[in-house]
Design an enzyme around this catalytic site. Structure first.
Site, PDB file in Angstrom:
ATOM      1  CB  SER A  27      -0.889  -0.016   1.247  1.00 50.12           C
ATOM      2  OG  SER A  27      -1.649   1.157   1.303  1.00 50.12           O
TER       3      SER A  27
ATOM      4  CB  CYS B 151       0.092   5.814   9.458  1.00 53.51           C
ATOM      5  SG  CYS B 151       0.723   7.316   8.670  1.00 53.51           S
TER       6      CYS B 151
ATOM      7  N   GLY C 171       8.963  -5.108   4.049  1.00 56.23           N
ATOM      8  CA  GLY C 171      10.007  -4.249   4.609  1.00 56.23           C
ATOM      9  C   GLY C 171      11.302  -4.490   3.863  1.00 56.23           C
TER      10      GLY C 171
ATOM     11  CB  ILE D  21       7.750  -4.009   9.805  1.00 55.02           C
ATOM     12  CG1 ILE D  21       8.895  -3.842   8.810  1.00 55.02           C
ATOM     13  CG2 ILE D  21       8.023  -5.079  10.787  1.00 55.02           C
ATOM     14  CD1 ILE D  21      10.246  -3.471   9.422  1.00 55.02           C
ATOM     15  CG  ASN D  22       3.718   1.266   8.191  1.00 53.62           C
ATOM     16  OD1 ASN D  22       4.479   1.924   7.468  1.00 53.62           O
ATOM     17  ND2 ASN D  22       2.428   1.508   8.247  1.00 53.62           N
ATOM     18  CB  THR D  23       8.004   3.285   7.500  1.00 54.31           C
ATOM     19  OG1 THR D  23       6.924   4.018   8.087  1.00 54.31           O
ATOM     20  CG2 THR D  23       7.736   3.068   6.027  1.00 54.31           C
TER      21      THR D  23
HETATM   22  C1  SIN Z   1       1.674   8.000   5.052  1.00 57.04           C
HETATM   23  O1  SIN Z   1       0.679   8.196   4.344  1.00 57.04           O
HETATM   24  O2  SIN Z   1       2.161   8.891   5.751  1.00 57.04           O
HETATM   25  C2  SIN Z   1       2.322   6.647   5.064  1.00 57.04           C
HETATM   26  C3  SIN Z   1       1.381   5.599   5.482  1.00 57.04           C
HETATM   27  C4  SIN Z   1       1.963   4.628   6.451  1.00 57.04           C
HETATM   28  O3  SIN Z   1       3.182   4.569   6.643  1.00 57.04           O
HETATM   29  O4  SIN Z   1       1.202   3.872   7.077  1.00 57.04           O
END
Ligand code: SIN
Length: 303
Positions: free
Chosen positions: A21, A131, A244, A192-194
């Protein structure tokens, strides 16, 4: 002939390769470059109840082996997705998709999923409680087992589709949060997300990103992601989608050995729009090289 098929909560994918995404939009721009029906599926742009303009610019900082983003969940809102994006997608993508959903309250997560629940094109929900770029939502749910469980329960109550919760690496015990989501009824976990990161410009001596900090992604985070997928696989029984820093067929196999049933590719799409197509076509030869006949057999094989 090797078998690349994998299954997520009863949904069989031709292969485990899934653009993540926020790096693939609704697929339209990529469909102009190649036939995206070669993918397992993709996770569409993070969607909230109401349209969002996102964070001030600059939102992107380049880094060694990765990048930082602070987009701030810019999107056109769930009603536009249902009325415009999903009908348009029927023209160029003929598989089900993953609906990535964000929110600022438990009620908002549930209402967004309730509205999307009627869409046959959606295979599973990926509920983003991770997020790092917005206040009052996102990450605040994903850093507490109780809050993540509350979101899980609320979404499960409004849909019969499988619900996967997308977790943040910016926590001390990701396995405990994954377990809390599973106990609350989650059908799977995405991770994982960021990683929260920051760059400072030497000339201005100020943060590069207007929001100061943002989410770090790219190949530099791959070992962190493999470690967390490995830990979560040991903590839960539901399927795990690993992501990731993945950028090759070898990375996909490594992530699956750690415990992923399917694998998402994020930042790599931004530097090479063909990367997911190439991973799909490289997978059979890489499987043969490592003596793998059936990809689903290797899930969690490193444990
Ligand atoms: C964002 O839109 O800031 C990134 C979305 C995310 O890292 O979940």
């Amino acid at each position: 002939m090797v078998d690349t098929r994998v299954t997520l909560s009863g949904w069989e994918l031709d292969n485990p390769v899934i653009p993540a995404s926020g790096t693939f939009g609704f697929g339209r721009e990529f469909a102009e470059l190649y036939d995206i029906n070669c993918l397992g599926t993709f996770s569409f742009k993070g969607t909230t109840l109401n349209p969002r303009f996102g964070n001030p610019t600059p939102r992107i900082a380049e880094c060694t082996a990765g990048m930082i983003n602070s987009v701030g969940l810019q999107n056109s809102g769930v009603d536009e997705v249902i009325a415009v994006q999903l009908p348009a997608m029927k023209e160029y993508f003929h598989k089900k998709v993953i609906a990535n959903v964000s929110g600022f309250s438990v009620e908002e997560y549930a209402e967004t999923c309730r509205r999307l629940d009627e869409c046959d094109q959606i295979g599973i929900f990926e509920v983003n409680v991770s997020c790092p770029n917005v206040h009052g939502g996102g990450l605040s749910f994903g850093t507490s087992p109780e809050a993540a469980a509350e979101v899980t329960k609320a979404v499960k109550a409004v849909t019969s589709k499988p619900v996967y919760i997308k977790l943040s690496p910016n926590v001390t015990d990701i396995a405990a949060i994954a377990k809390a989501c599973e106990d609350a009824g989650a059908d799977g976990i995405s991770l994982i997300n960021t990683l929260l990161g920051m760059r400072i410009d030497l000339k201005s001596k100020k943060p590069v990103i207007a929001n100061k900090m943002g989410g770090f992604s790219g190949s530099a985070i791959f070992p962190v992601a493999v470690r967390m997928v490995y830990q979560v696989y040991e903590a839960v029984k539901v399927p795990v989608i690993g992501m990731g820093g993945v950028s090759s067929a070898e990375d996909v196999i490594e992530m699956m050995l750690a415990g992923a049933s399917a694998v998402q590719i994020g930042a790599a799409n931004l530097t090479d729009p063909f990367v997911c197509r190439d991973i799909v076509s490289d997978l059979p030869a890489v499987m043969e090289k490592y003596g793998i006949n059936k990809l689903s057999d290797i899930i969690g094989g490193a444990h």
